[in-house]
Write a protein that holds these residues in place. Structure first.
Motif, PDB file in Angstrom:
ATOM      1  N   UNK A 156       0.837  -1.195   0.000  1.00 35.97           N
ATOM      2  CA  UNK A 156       0.000   0.000   0.000  1.00 35.97           C
ATOM      3  C   UNK A 156       0.872   1.245   0.000  1.00 35.97           C
ATOM      4  N   UNK A 157       0.486   2.223  -0.801  1.00 36.37           N
ATOM      5  CA  UNK A 157       1.238   3.465  -0.917  1.00 36.37           C
ATOM      6  C   UNK A 157       1.169   4.212   0.416  1.00 36.37           C
ATOM      7  N   UNK A 158       2.310   4.671   0.907  1.00 33.46           N
ATOM      8  CA  UNK A 158       2.287   5.436   2.163  1.00 33.46           C
ATOM      9  C   UNK A 158       1.559   6.755   1.952  1.00 33.46           C
ATOM     10  N   UNK A 177       7.595   5.167  -4.703  1.00 36.59           N
ATOM     11  CA  UNK A 177       7.201   5.651  -6.032  1.00 36.59           C
ATOM     12  C   UNK A 177       7.856   4.792  -7.111  1.00 36.59           C
ATOM     13  N   UNK A 178       7.222   4.727  -8.248  1.00 38.08           N
ATOM     14  CA  UNK A 178       7.730   3.953  -9.379  1.00 38.08           C
ATOM     15  C   UNK A 178       8.458   4.890 -10.340  1.00 38.08           C
ATOM     16  N   UNK A 237       8.864   9.684   6.816  1.00 34.06           N
ATOM     17  CA  UNK A 237       7.722   9.789   5.902  1.00 34.06           C
ATOM     18  C   UNK A 237       8.186  10.139   4.491  1.00 34.06           C
ATOM     19  N   UNK A 238       9.126  11.077   4.377  1.00 31.17           N
ATOM     20  CA  UNK A 238       9.646  11.449   3.064  1.00 31.17           C
ATOM     21  C   UNK A 238      10.382  10.280   2.413  1.00 31.17           C
TER      22      UNK A 238
END
Length: 104
Positions: free
Chosen positions: A21-23, A97-98, A89-90
């Motif tokens: 899942x994307x953060x 990301x892809x 978080x960063x």
């Protein structure tokens, strides 16, 4: 023929990587995105792409910029005072990301 189709679909599903899942988008993303892009693809010449970089690499690089061990005035100013949680978080965002190949 039906068995061949079933096998082909099964192989295709097995070859597709499962994506975590994307953060959530970090609150501090704005200033980073000005140079590195919201999704980690550089917006200006000379800025590195961050999309898909290893999480531990990004985390450590951000710590080094914050703490002054990497002496790059622009990055030191851009990061400013950042907590470990914001830094994490960063790093999580950009590592998830892809990377996208540049257009023609």
């Amino acid at each position: 023929m039906r068995n061949v189709l079933i096998v082909a679909l099964g192989l295709a599903a097995a070859a597709t990587p499962l994506r975590a899942e994307m953060p959530p988008k970090p609150a501090r993303l704005g200033l980073c995105a000005a140079c590195h892009g919201e999704h980690g693809m550089a917006q200006i010449p000379g800025a590195p792409n961050l999309a898909g970089q290893r999480l531990d690499y990004l985390r450590e690089a951000l710590r080094q910029y914050r703490d002054g061990r990497r002496n790059v005035a622009l990055m030191k100013a851009a990061i400013g005072p950042i907590s470990d949680e914001e830094l994490d978080q960063l790093a999580r965002w950009y590592s998830a990301q892809t990377p996208v190949a540049p257009g023609p």
